[in-house]
Design an enzyme around this catalytic site. Sequence first.
Site, PDB file in Angstrom:
ATOM      1  N   THR A  74      41.568  44.259  39.312  1.00  0.00           N
ATOM      2  CA  THR A  74      42.062  43.081  38.703  1.00  0.00           C
ATOM      3  C   THR A  74      44.067  44.148  39.032  1.00  0.00           C
ATOM      4  O   THR A  74      43.947  45.200  39.774  1.00  0.00           O
ATOM      5  CB  THR A  74      42.057  44.042  37.200  1.00  0.00           C
ATOM      6  OG1 THR A  74      42.001  45.161  36.820  1.00  0.00           O
ATOM      7  CG2 THR A  74      41.445  43.142  36.778  1.00  0.00           C
ATOM      8  N   GLY A  76      46.240  46.060  37.855  1.00  0.00           N
ATOM      9  CA  GLY A  76      46.987  47.264  37.965  1.00  0.00           C
ATOM     10  C   GLY A  76      45.548  48.426  39.291  1.00  0.00           C
ATOM     11  O   GLY A  76      46.747  49.467  39.449  1.00  0.00           O
ATOM     12  N   CYS A  77      44.938  47.869  38.353  1.00  0.00           N
ATOM     13  CA  CYS A  77      43.126  48.669  38.854  1.00  0.00           C
ATOM     14  C   CYS A  77      43.412  49.258  40.235  1.00  0.00           C
ATOM     15  O   CYS A  77      43.207  49.607  40.489  1.00  0.00           O
ATOM     16  CB  CYS A  77      42.027  47.898  37.824  1.00  0.00           C
ATOM     17  SG  CYS A  77      42.331  48.429  36.137  1.00  0.00           S
ATOM     18  N   SER A  78      43.382  48.046  40.726  1.00  0.00           N
ATOM     19  CA  SER A  78      43.600  47.754  42.668  1.00  0.00           C
ATOM     20  C   SER A  78      44.736  48.372  43.244  1.00  0.00           C
ATOM     21  O   SER A  78      44.999  48.716  44.382  1.00  0.00           O
ATOM     22  CB  SER A  78      43.248  46.341  43.090  1.00  0.00           C
ATOM     23  OG  SER A  78      41.609  45.824  42.325  1.00  0.00           O
ATOM     24  N   LEU A  82      42.686  52.862  41.089  1.00  0.00           N
ATOM     25  CA  LEU A  82      41.159  52.995  41.971  1.00  0.00           C
ATOM     26  C   LEU A  82      42.418  53.921  43.449  1.00  0.00           C
ATOM     27  O   LEU A  82      42.196  55.073  43.262  1.00  0.00           O
ATOM     28  CB  LEU A  82      40.950  51.661  42.134  1.00  0.00           C
ATOM     29  CG  LEU A  82      39.848  52.664  43.417  1.00  0.00           C
ATOM     30  CD1 LEU A  82      39.239  53.701  42.756  1.00  0.00           C
ATOM     31  CD2 LEU A  82      39.115  51.409  43.055  1.00  0.00           C
TER      32      LEU A  82
END
Length: 188
Positions: A74, A76-78, A82
Site C-alpha cells: 500500500t 504509505g506503507c511502501s 517500511l
Amino acid sequence: MRVLSCKFIGRVANSFQQINSVRSLSKTAPVMVKVGDALPSVDLFEDSPANKINTGDLVNGKKVIIFGVPGAFTPGCSKTHLPGYVSSADELKSKQGVDEIVCVSVNDPFVMSAWGKEHGAAGKVRLLADPAGGFTKALDVTIDLPPLGGVRSKRYSLVVENGKVTELNVEPDGTGLSCSLANNIGKK
C-alpha cells in the site's frame, strides 16, 4: 413418538440458545494493549504457511520493535513506513539495543515475503504475516477497511522488552503517519 422427539429437540435447542446468550453476555470487549502488558502469544507466519513464528517465543529475553501496517504494497506503507525501519535498522539496533525489528500485517506470508524482498528488508526487518488477524485482534488494533479486504491493522509501533510492552504508539485513524514511524521510537 414423533411429538416427543420434536419437543425434546425443541428443549435442546432452547438450552443451547440460553447457553449461547450467557456466553455472549460474559464476553468482555477487547481492550487495546497498553504499556506494561504482556505481549499476546499468537502464531504468525514468515515466508510461507509452514514457517510459524510464535510472538511469545519471538520476544522472550529480547528487546523487539514490532510495527503494524494496514497492508503490504500500500502507498504509505511502501513509501514511508517500511523503508523508514529498513533504513534505521542498524541505528535502532546499535543505539537502542534492539535485537529484532518486525513488521506485521494482515496479509498472507507470500505477499509479506515478496514485499520484504522488494524493499531489501532481509537482515534488517522481519516481515510476519497475520493472515486471519489473530495478533491484530489480540492487540485490539483492528480497523475495517473494505477497499483493502476488510479487517486490517491500524498503523502502530510498539517496543517489547522480555515479553512486556514498554512503548506503544498507535496512529489516530485516517490521519496518516506520525507517531509510529521509526524515527519516533524511544522518544517518549
